[in-house]
Design a protein around this motif. Structure first.
Motif, PDB file in Angstrom:
ATOM      1  N   CYS A  69       0.808  -1.157  -0.238  1.00 30.67           N
ATOM      2  CA  CYS A  69      -0.156  -0.017  -0.027  1.00 30.67           C
ATOM      3  C   CYS A  69       0.685   1.247   0.078  1.00 30.67           C
ATOM      4  N   CYS A  71       0.371   5.710   0.295  1.00 29.41           N
ATOM      5  CA  CYS A  71      -0.686   6.751   0.458  1.00 29.41           C
ATOM      6  C   CYS A  71       0.214   8.051   0.116  1.00 29.41           C
ATOM      7  N   LYS A  74      -0.219  10.964   2.824  1.00 32.37           N
ATOM      8  CA  LYS A  74       0.536  10.655   4.232  1.00 32.37           C
ATOM      9  C   LYS A  74       1.904  10.505   3.878  1.00 32.37           C
TER      10      LYS A  74
END
Length: 147
Positions: A69, A71, A74
């Protein structure tokens, strides 16, 4: 002119206090797949990494893995190593190339320990080798392509 003292201030009423308590209640959180992965603090970015740690990492072996993953907002994510083992932390400053990694991308990387205890590892010099098929990829400048 009167020299009377000002009236004492009134404590908040019960209704005002009840409204304050409603806003302080713990909110229910949705389950997160990353809840078990603890992000180090402070984040060891490329800027805050020492020169010696950077040299040690660049001289180390190259590993292969898959992006679990990432992001962009972030600024971090995790890589699942191809040879098994725990997930490796990935910071946005260590991604090389023109694409933002997405779940399923095959990557190569080197590893560097995370201070202050140097117990956990972080991926550095991360390069996407194969884009995940059937996904949309974004460049750092914001252009979107389909693979």
């Amino acid at each position: 002119m009167s020299s009377e003292p000002p009236p004492p201030s009134q404590p908040p009423t019960h209704q005002a206090s009840a409204g304050l308590l409603d806003t302080q209640r713990a909110r229910d959180r949705s389950p997160s797949p990353l809840r078990g992965n603890v992000v180090p603090s402070p984040l060891p970015t490329r800027r805050t990494r020492t020169f010696s740690a950077t040299v040690r990492a660049s001289q180390g072996p190259v590993y292969k893995g898959v992006c679990k993953c990432f992001c962009r907002s972030k600024g971090h994510g995790f890589i699942t190593p191809a040879d098994g083992g725990p997930d490796i932390f990935l910071h946005i400053s260590d991604v090389e190339g023109e694409y933002v990694p997405v779940e399923g991308d095959e990557v190569t990387y080197k590893m560097c320990s995370i201070p202050p205890k140097n117990e956990k590892l972080q991926a550095v010099e991360v390069v996407i080798t194969h884009l995940a098929p059937g996904t949309k990829h974004e460049t750092w400048s914001g252009h979107v392509i389909s693979s």
